[in-house]
Design a protein around this motif. Structure first.
Motif, PDB file in Angstrom:
ATOM      1  N   LYS A  49       0.820  -1.215   0.000  1.00 59.52           N
ATOM      2  CA  LYS A  49       0.000   0.000   0.000  1.00 59.52           C
ATOM      3  C   LYS A  49       0.851   1.259   0.000  1.00 59.52           C
ATOM      4  N   TYR A  50       2.078   1.189   0.548  1.00 60.81           N
ATOM      5  CA  TYR A  50       2.872   2.388   0.773  1.00 60.81           C
ATOM      6  C   TYR A  50       4.201   2.442   0.021  1.00 60.81           C
ATOM      7  N   SER A  91       3.959  -6.788  -2.907  1.00 59.36           N
ATOM      8  CA  SER A  91       4.911  -5.668  -2.967  1.00 59.36           C
ATOM      9  C   SER A  91       6.209  -6.072  -3.660  1.00 59.36           C
ATOM     10  N   ASP A 124       7.197   2.153   4.804  1.00 60.83           N
ATOM     11  CA  ASP A 124       5.898   2.833   4.838  1.00 60.83           C
ATOM     12  C   ASP A 124       6.050   4.319   5.151  1.00 60.83           C
TER      13      ASP A 124
END
Length: 293
Positions: free
Chosen positions: A18-19, A48, A96
């Motif tokens: 997500k980051y 990822s 993150d």
């Protein structure tokens, strides 16, 4: 600056699909261009790793991973990145978190003008999962004394993303402790400050996420037991004041007492809380009066 020394940005990454792209973008788009970005994937299973392979194919990053794509922990991942880096300066960024746009340029300029400083760090802004501001670490009035006693008592630096470190520092103090699964940043900062002058540059250096993902009771126990090991190693390395050692032991015993109390291990908890009170009765009194947590 007339000289543009290479900076190695090392990112240990584990399950941050997500980051991670924003993290990479923040390094790739720095106002300082002499940068290599090394991502060490630590056995990610959330997609990822595949995303990072595409970024590597585009030429934006150098991607590393452990043999058989195993999960080895953050310290081992950072160390792998260090071994494959070429920069005169090193910056480490969690997968993150993200840099402020001028972070590298400002900190390189500072170290180039301050040859007696081994590490410089800036202010970190904590943000929530959506990037909304929460608080600052350290605060706006912070001043660095370069006294390891203060750092041992309270890891007041926003690490690791807030700092820039000379490669020669790692050559002196060694690599990150791979047996630690928590607290390795505090351990490294102490080892650096015991040997080198450290400076604070009062500029926003990076943004670090405070997730809704809470640390488990086992994770907190590991953190504070590791904290005791960090303390014992520090005591053997450097002539810390006895008062500093005693007060830090009190904090660690208190935190372990809190962990065990929340787990329902009341008898075990009370032993640690009593030990904390004997080690630092003034702090214990403040806790009982509600003026300290």
């Amino acid at each position: 600056m007339s000289r543009r020394p290479l900076v190695s940005v090392i990112v240990p990454s584990y399950n941050r699909v997500k980051y991670i792209e924003q993290t990479v973008d923040s390094a790739f788009s720095q106002s300082y261009s002499s940068i290599e970005i090394i991502i060490v994937d630590d056995g990610s299973t959330d997609g990822s790793f595949e995303l990072l392979r595409r970024l590597e194919d585009s030429g934006r990053i150098k991607l590393l991973t452990h043999p058989s794509h195993e999960n080895k922990g953050q310290s081992k991942s950072i160390n792998l990145g260090l071994l494959h880096s070429s920069g005169e300066y090193i910056s480490i960024l969690d997968s993150d978190d993200f840099f402020a746009p001028h972070k590298i340029e400002q900190q390189v300029a500072f170290l180039e003008q301050s040859p007696d400083v081994g590490m410089v760090y800036g202010q970190g802004h904590a943000v929530d999962a959506d990037g909304r501001f929460l608080f600052k670490v350290p605060d706006d009035n912070h001043a660095e004394t370069s006294d390891p006693n203060i750092l041992l008592l309270d890891c007041y630096m926003a690490l690791p993303g807030g700092s820039l470190i000379r490669r020669s520092v790692f050559e002196k103090v060694g690599m990150f402790e791979e047996s630690f699964r928590a607290g390795q940043d505090h351990d490294m900062a102490l080892r650096i400050m015991e040997e080198f002058k450290v400076a604070f540059l009062p500029e926003v250096a990076f943004f670090y996420r405070k997730h809704g993902e809470s640390i488990s009771a086992n994770g907190l126990e590991t953190r504070w037991r590791t904290g005791m090991e960090i303390l014992e190693r520090a005591r053997k390395r450097y002539p810390y004041r006895n008062r500093t050692i005693r007060k830090r032991k009190a904090v660690i015993n208190y935190r372990l007492g809190q962990v065990y109390w929340k787990c329902g291990q009341k008898r075990r908890s009370i032993g640690y809380l009593i030990a904390s009170g004997f080690l630092d009765p003034i702090r214990a009194g403040k806790v009982l009066l509600g003026s300290k947590s």
